[in-house]
Design a protein around this motif. Structure first.
Motif, PDB file in Angstrom:
ATOM      1  N   LEU A  80      -0.820  45.279  41.831  1.00 27.53           N
ATOM      2  CA  LEU A  80      -0.454  44.539  43.050  1.00 27.53           C
ATOM      3  C   LEU A  80       1.055  44.541  43.252  1.00 27.53           C
ATOM      4  O   LEU A  80       1.562  44.794  44.356  1.00 27.53           O
ATOM      5  CB  LEU A  80      -0.966  43.096  42.964  1.00 27.53           C
ATOM      6  CG  LEU A  80      -2.474  42.876  43.054  1.00 27.53           C
ATOM      7  CD1 LEU A  80      -2.796  41.413  42.786  1.00 27.53           C
ATOM      8  CD2 LEU A  80      -2.981  43.274  44.433  1.00 27.53           C
ATOM      9  N   GLU A  81       1.767  44.281  42.184  1.00 30.62           N
ATOM     10  CA  GLU A  81       3.229  44.240  42.249  1.00 30.62           C
ATOM     11  C   GLU A  81       3.810  45.632  42.473  1.00 30.62           C
ATOM     12  O   GLU A  81       4.765  45.801  43.243  1.00 30.62           O
ATOM     13  CB  GLU A  81       3.758  43.638  40.949  1.00 30.62           C
ATOM     14  CG  GLU A  81       5.234  43.308  40.971  1.00 30.62           C
ATOM     15  CD  GLU A  81       5.650  42.590  39.709  1.00 30.62           C
ATOM     16  OE1 GLU A  81       6.845  42.287  39.581  1.00 30.62           O
ATOM     17  OE2 GLU A  81       4.780  42.342  38.857  1.00 30.62           O
ATOM     18  N   ALA A 127       8.936  29.354  39.025  1.00 28.99           N
ATOM     19  CA  ALA A 127       9.363  29.570  37.636  1.00 28.99           C
ATOM     20  C   ALA A 127       8.300  30.353  36.864  1.00 28.99           C
ATOM     21  O   ALA A 127       8.636  31.220  36.042  1.00 28.99           O
ATOM     22  CB  ALA A 127       9.622  28.230  36.963  1.00 28.99           C
ATOM     23  N   GLY A 128       7.014  30.057  37.124  1.00 28.42           N
ATOM     24  CA  GLY A 128       5.959  30.796  36.453  1.00 28.42           C
ATOM     25  C   GLY A 128       5.983  32.268  36.793  1.00 28.42           C
ATOM     26  O   GLY A 128       5.749  33.126  35.923  1.00 28.42           O
ATOM     27  N   TYR A 129       6.280  32.587  38.054  1.00 27.79           N
ATOM     28  CA  TYR A 129       6.407  33.994  38.454  1.00 27.79           C
ATOM     29  C   TYR A 129       7.573  34.656  37.738  1.00 27.79           C
ATOM     30  O   TYR A 129       7.455  35.803  37.266  1.00 27.79           O
ATOM     31  CB  TYR A 129       6.592  34.076  39.964  1.00 27.79           C
ATOM     32  CG  TYR A 129       7.081  35.410  40.455  1.00 27.79           C
ATOM     33  CD1 TYR A 129       6.262  36.533  40.443  1.00 27.79           C
ATOM     34  CD2 TYR A 129       8.391  35.563  40.918  1.00 27.79           C
ATOM     35  CE1 TYR A 129       6.713  37.761  40.874  1.00 27.79           C
ATOM     36  CE2 TYR A 129       8.855  36.789  41.360  1.00 27.79           C
ATOM     37  CZ  TYR A 129       8.020  37.887  41.339  1.00 27.79           C
ATOM     38  OH  TYR A 129       8.477  39.113  41.769  1.00 27.79           O
ATOM     39  N   ALA A 130       8.691  33.945  37.642  1.00 24.05           N
ATOM     40  CA  ALA A 130       9.868  34.525  36.984  1.00 24.05           C
ATOM     41  C   ALA A 130       9.579  34.800  35.504  1.00 24.05           C
ATOM     42  O   ALA A 130       9.914  35.876  34.987  1.00 24.05           O
ATOM     43  CB  ALA A 130      11.056  33.581  37.120  1.00 24.05           C
ATOM     44  N   GLN A 178       9.545  38.439  48.175  1.00 20.92           N
ATOM     45  CA  GLN A 178       8.398  38.781  49.004  1.00 20.92           C
ATOM     46  C   GLN A 178       7.160  39.042  48.154  1.00 20.92           C
ATOM     47  O   GLN A 178       6.045  38.696  48.560  1.00 20.92           O
ATOM     48  CB  GLN A 178       8.725  40.000  49.873  1.00 20.92           C
ATOM     49  CG  GLN A 178       9.743  39.725  50.962  1.00 20.92           C
ATOM     50  CD  GLN A 178      10.158  40.993  51.690  1.00 20.92           C
ATOM     51  OE1 GLN A 178      10.216  42.081  51.087  1.00 20.92           O
ATOM     52  NE2 GLN A 178      10.458  40.874  52.973  1.00 20.92           N
ATOM     53  N   ILE A 179       7.344  39.644  46.979  1.00 23.22           N
ATOM     54  CA  ILE A 179       6.206  39.877  46.082  1.00 23.22           C
ATOM     55  C   ILE A 179       5.609  38.541  45.645  1.00 23.22           C
ATOM     56  O   ILE A 179       4.387  38.368  45.626  1.00 23.22           O
ATOM     57  CB  ILE A 179       6.654  40.705  44.865  1.00 23.22           C
ATOM     58  CG1 ILE A 179       7.059  42.116  45.311  1.00 23.22           C
ATOM     59  CG2 ILE A 179       5.545  40.761  43.816  1.00 23.22           C
ATOM     60  CD1 ILE A 179       7.638  42.957  44.191  1.00 23.22           C
ATOM     61  N   TYR A 180       6.497  37.597  45.315  1.00 24.64           N
ATOM     62  CA  TYR A 180       6.019  36.274  44.895  1.00 24.64           C
ATOM     63  C   TYR A 180       5.321  35.556  46.039  1.00 24.64           C
ATOM     64  O   TYR A 180       4.198  35.060  45.874  1.00 24.64           O
ATOM     65  CB  TYR A 180       7.205  35.453  44.390  1.00 24.64           C
ATOM     66  CG  TYR A 180       7.013  33.959  44.508  1.00 24.64           C
ATOM     67  CD1 TYR A 180       6.184  33.262  43.629  1.00 24.64           C
ATOM     68  CD2 TYR A 180       7.664  33.229  45.520  1.00 24.64           C
ATOM     69  CE1 TYR A 180       6.001  31.901  43.747  1.00 24.64           C
ATOM     70  CE2 TYR A 180       7.481  31.864  45.637  1.00 24.64           C
ATOM     71  CZ  TYR A 180       6.655  31.202  44.761  1.00 24.64           C
ATOM     72  OH  TYR A 180       6.471  29.850  44.891  1.00 24.64           O
ATOM     73  N   TRP A 181       5.974  35.503  47.197  1.00 22.61           N
ATOM     74  CA  TRP A 181       5.488  34.655  48.288  1.00 22.61           C
ATOM     75  C   TRP A 181       4.289  35.254  49.027  1.00 22.61           C
ATOM     76  O   TRP A 181       3.343  34.539  49.366  1.00 22.61           O
ATOM     77  CB  TRP A 181       6.633  34.388  49.256  1.00 22.61           C
ATOM     78  CG  TRP A 181       6.295  33.420  50.359  1.00 22.61           C
ATOM     79  CD1 TRP A 181       6.042  33.701  51.667  1.00 22.61           C
ATOM     80  CD2 TRP A 181       6.165  31.996  50.230  1.00 22.61           C
ATOM     81  NE1 TRP A 181       5.776  32.554  52.375  1.00 22.61           N
ATOM     82  CE2 TRP A 181       5.837  31.487  51.506  1.00 22.61           C
ATOM     83  CE3 TRP A 181       6.280  31.108  49.150  1.00 22.61           C
ATOM     84  CZ2 TRP A 181       5.634  30.128  51.739  1.00 22.61           C
ATOM     85  CZ3 TRP A 181       6.089  29.763  49.377  1.00 22.61           C
ATOM     86  CH2 TRP A 181       5.763  29.294  50.659  1.00 22.61           C
ATOM     87  N   ARG A 182       4.315  36.564  49.260  1.00 29.59           N
ATOM     88  CA  ARG A 182       3.297  37.195  50.094  1.00 29.59           C
ATOM     89  C   ARG A 182       2.169  37.873  49.326  1.00 29.59           C
ATOM     90  O   ARG A 182       1.090  38.078  49.885  1.00 29.59           O
ATOM     91  CB  ARG A 182       3.955  38.231  51.018  1.00 29.59           C
ATOM     92  CG  ARG A 182       4.951  37.639  52.009  1.00 29.59           C
ATOM     93  CD  ARG A 182       5.478  38.706  52.940  1.00 29.59           C
ATOM     94  NE  ARG A 182       6.392  38.150  53.934  1.00 29.59           N
ATOM     95  CZ  ARG A 182       6.994  38.868  54.888  1.00 29.59           C
ATOM     96  NH1 ARG A 182       6.751  40.192  54.957  1.00 29.59           N
ATOM     97  NH2 ARG A 182       7.804  38.297  55.756  1.00 29.59           N
ATOM     98  N   ARG A 224       2.451  30.442  34.929  1.00 29.24           N
ATOM     99  CA  ARG A 224       2.794  31.676  34.221  1.00 29.24           C
ATOM    100  C   ARG A 224       1.550  32.325  33.645  1.00 29.24           C
ATOM    101  O   ARG A 224       1.361  33.548  33.757  1.00 29.24           O
ATOM    102  CB  ARG A 224       3.784  31.376  33.096  1.00 29.24           C
ATOM    103  CG  ARG A 224       4.087  32.587  32.198  1.00 29.24           C
ATOM    104  CD  ARG A 224       4.971  32.183  31.037  1.00 29.24           C
ATOM    105  NE  ARG A 224       5.235  33.303  30.153  1.00 29.24           N
ATOM    106  CZ  ARG A 224       4.466  33.645  29.111  1.00 29.24           C
ATOM    107  NH1 ARG A 224       3.367  32.951  28.848  1.00 29.24           N
ATOM    108  NH2 ARG A 224       4.793  34.674  28.340  1.00 29.24           N
ATOM    109  N   GLN A 225       0.686  31.521  33.027  1.00 27.61           N
ATOM    110  CA  GLN A 225      -0.533  32.072  32.437  1.00 27.61           C
ATOM    111  C   GLN A 225      -1.418  32.709  33.499  1.00 27.61           C
ATOM    112  O   GLN A 225      -2.058  33.729  33.256  1.00 27.61           O
ATOM    113  CB  GLN A 225      -1.306  30.976  31.705  1.00 27.61           C
ATOM    114  CG  GLN A 225      -0.587  30.431  30.476  1.00 27.61           C
ATOM    115  CD  GLN A 225      -0.238  31.524  29.485  1.00 27.61           C
ATOM    116  OE1 GLN A 225       0.933  31.875  29.323  1.00 27.61           O
ATOM    117  NE2 GLN A 225      -1.245  32.064  28.827  1.00 27.61           N
TER     118      GLN A 225
END
Length: 270
Positions: free
Chosen positions: A161-162, A85-88, A174-178, A151-152
């Motif tokens: 990076l993204e 959720a923080g990534y989203a 994949q961006i979130y996990w790896r 999130r912070q």
């Protein structure tokens, strides 16, 4: 020099106020019933047998195992769902993102006692009363504080990076996990440790949900040691010290990562 001395004295006073109850519990756990009224800080003849007697009085070993299981499951769920959720909220763009986040963050203002009765009714409707599911499922799917923390931290990571991962053909998952989650280890350590301590020390929810010793937590073991008319205080303090020891060991092992995660996640007041 004088100012530094005053600061150190204030810090010593604060540290002593936190350590004094623990030291009192430790010394009491080594006393006999007749020594409770003794003003001496240390017992004349320490009774280490109080620690073995605890495991004979209640199934403390099973309770510690139950607590470890509950804490491990809830911590794993909190880390996964809060980081997701923080990534989203930090990286993905969708309509109403900030409004949803603020509304979710606003749930931190709701007192725990307000949600106890609805959660109790849900657990009873599901038939999960006096089962491990009542201890695991309610805290499994994240929290507002954990989501805010992750999130912070994700906001502090460079956008490059993204962008590089997107050019390589990575999906958002994949961006979130790896890519991003491996860089968020300090925040993950902070969230995991805080969640573990919260579940380990929780008393109200297990008291409402659990009746049998087979599913009881370590904090409920302290209640089982209290009699209706009298209490064996040395035995009770020995149980408290046994329950406290794993937390002290856990913090000693993860102290550097915890402090680093607090500093990097923006919660350190910087």
């Amino acid at each position: 020099m004088k100012r530094a001395l005053l600061i150190y004295l204030a810090l010593i006073a604060v540290a002593w106020s936190a350590l004094a109850p623990i030291l009192w519990a430790l010394t009491t756990s080594l006393k006999s019933d007749g020594e409770l009224a003794d003003p001496a800080a240390l017992p004349a003849h320490p009774r280490w047998s109080n620690y073995t007697a605890v495991f004979d009085a209640i199934p403390l070993g099973r309770m510690l195992l139950n607590t470890t299981l509950y804490a491990a499951c809830v911590t794993a769920g909190q880390v996964f769902f809060c980081s997701l959720a923080g990534y989203a909220f930090a990286r993905l763009r969708f309509p109403g993102r900030d409004a949803v986040f603020l509304a979710y963050l606003g749930t931190l203002m709701v007192p725990l006692t307000v949600t106890v009765i609805p959660q109790f009714l849900l657990m009873r409707a599901f038939g999960w009363m006096d089962t491990p599911w009542a201890m695991i499922v309610p805290g499994l799917f994240g929290s507002a504080f954990g989501t805010y923390l992750m999130r912070q931290f994700f906001l502090t990571l460079p956008v490059e990076l993204e962008e590089a991962a997107t050019l390589d053909g990575c999906t958002p998952w994949q961006i979130y996990w790896r890519v991003l989650l491996p860089h968020a280890r300090p925040a993950v350590m902070v969230l995991a440790l805080l969640t573990w301590i919260t579940v380990w020390n929780d008393f109200l929810w297990p008291l409402i949900m659990i009746q049998r010793n087979a599913y009881a937590t370590a904090t409920l073991g302290l209640v089982r040691l209290q009699g209706q008319y009298s209490t064996d205080w040395p035995l009770l303090m020995a149980a408290a010290m046994v329950i406290l020891l794993p937390l002290l060991l856990l913090y000693a092992v993860t102290q550097r990562a915890f402090v680093r995660g607090i500093a990097m996640s923006g919660l350190g007041g910087r």
